[in-house]
Design a protein around this motif. Structure first.
Motif, PDB file in Angstrom:
ATOM      1  N   ALA A  92      41.425  42.287  32.430  1.00  0.00           N
ATOM      2  CA  ALA A  92      42.810  42.650  32.725  1.00  0.00           C
ATOM      3  C   ALA A  92      42.891  43.282  34.109  1.00  0.00           C
ATOM      4  CB  ALA A  92      43.349  43.606  31.661  1.00  0.00           C
ATOM      5  N   GLY A  93      41.915  44.109  34.457  1.00  0.00           N
ATOM      6  CA  GLY A  93      41.885  44.731  35.780  1.00  0.00           C
ATOM      7  C   GLY A  93      41.803  43.709  36.895  1.00  0.00           C
ATOM      8  N   GLU A  94      41.047  42.635  36.669  1.00  0.00           N
ATOM      9  CA  GLU A  94      40.975  41.560  37.671  1.00  0.00           C
ATOM     10  C   GLU A  94      42.346  40.917  37.874  1.00  0.00           C
ATOM     11  OE1 GLU A  94      38.000  38.797  36.362  1.00  0.00           O
ATOM     12  OE2 GLU A  94      36.413  40.300  36.409  1.00  0.00           O
ATOM     13  N   LEU A  95      43.033  40.620  36.752  1.00  0.00           N
ATOM     14  CA  LEU A  95      44.367  40.019  36.861  1.00  0.00           C
ATOM     15  C   LEU A  95      45.350  40.971  37.536  1.00  0.00           C
ATOM     16  CD1 LEU A  95      44.986  38.184  33.468  1.00  0.00           C
ATOM     17  CD2 LEU A  95      44.618  37.188  35.706  1.00  0.00           C
ATOM     18  N   LEU A  96      45.270  42.249  37.185  1.00  0.00           N
ATOM     19  CA  LEU A  96      46.177  43.226  37.785  1.00  0.00           C
ATOM     20  C   LEU A  96      45.920  43.367  39.277  1.00  0.00           C
ATOM     21  CD1 LEU A  96      46.043  45.841  34.912  1.00  0.00           C
ATOM     22  CD2 LEU A  96      48.070  44.543  35.623  1.00  0.00           C
ATOM     23  N   SER A  97      44.660  43.291  39.691  1.00  0.00           N
ATOM     24  CA  SER A  97      44.331  43.346  41.123  1.00  0.00           C
ATOM     25  C   SER A  97      44.941  42.153  41.843  1.00  0.00           C
ATOM     26  CB  SER A  97      42.821  43.348  41.338  1.00  0.00           C
ATOM     27  OG  SER A  97      42.261  44.557  40.917  1.00  0.00           O
TER      28      SER A  97
END
Length: 163
Positions: A92-97
């Motif tokens: 999820a952090g990758e997508l949010l970045s």
């Protein structure tokens, strides 16, 4: 359920689709059910491409961790489920970045893709979660693996602390 899928709504969504996320038959054995949930969470996370899908996998993994704990399956089973939850948070952090990078600058009035793109808060992700998950996503895989191995060696509970 109507309207957009929100990350914060995943527990309701999970409950609404038991055949997708829970054992095919209620065995009455929380231990077995927890192991089935762990497998389903892992498989769903592998296919997840959107924040709501990742949210589903995260919620199922956390539910499996709780069931493993209640069924006294041991730290290894709890940590296996916790690892899937943390991997979901990293994904999820990758997508949010990516969302943050794509959002940069002031949108032009004719740029409809920028106007319609949701913000993390619109998807039920708090600013703190977004920050934490993006930080965890930036941890190199080798360092993450080393952290998991160290926690397992010590017999501690795997949490986001230290990731």
């Amino acid at each position: 359920m109507t309207g957009p899928l929100l990350f914060g709504d995943v527990m309701h969504i999970v409950d609404a689709h038991p055949l997708d996320f829970y054992p095919d038959e209620e065995t009455g054995d929380e231990g077995n059910d927890a192991l089935v949930l762990i497998d389903k969470a892992r498989a769903f996370l592998a296919r997840a491409e959107t924040l709501p899908e990742i949210g589903h996998a995260r919620a199922v993994a956390e539910r499996a961790r709780e069931w493993a704990q209640r069924a006294k399956l041991g730290r290894a089973a709890e940590n296996h489920a916790a690892r899937i939850r943390i991997e979901a948070e990293r994904k999820a952090g990758e997508l949010l970045s990516e969302m943050d990078r794509e959002r940069g600058g002031r949108p032009k009035p004719s740029d409809e893709s920028m106007v319609s793109r949701p913000r993390p808060v619109d998807l039920g992700v708090s600013a703190q979660q977004s920050s934490d998950w993006q930080r965890m996503a930036n941890v190199p895989d080798e360092d993450f693996e080393a952290h998991v191995q160290e926690v397992q060696r010590k017999g501690d509970a795997l949490t986001t602390k230290g990731v």
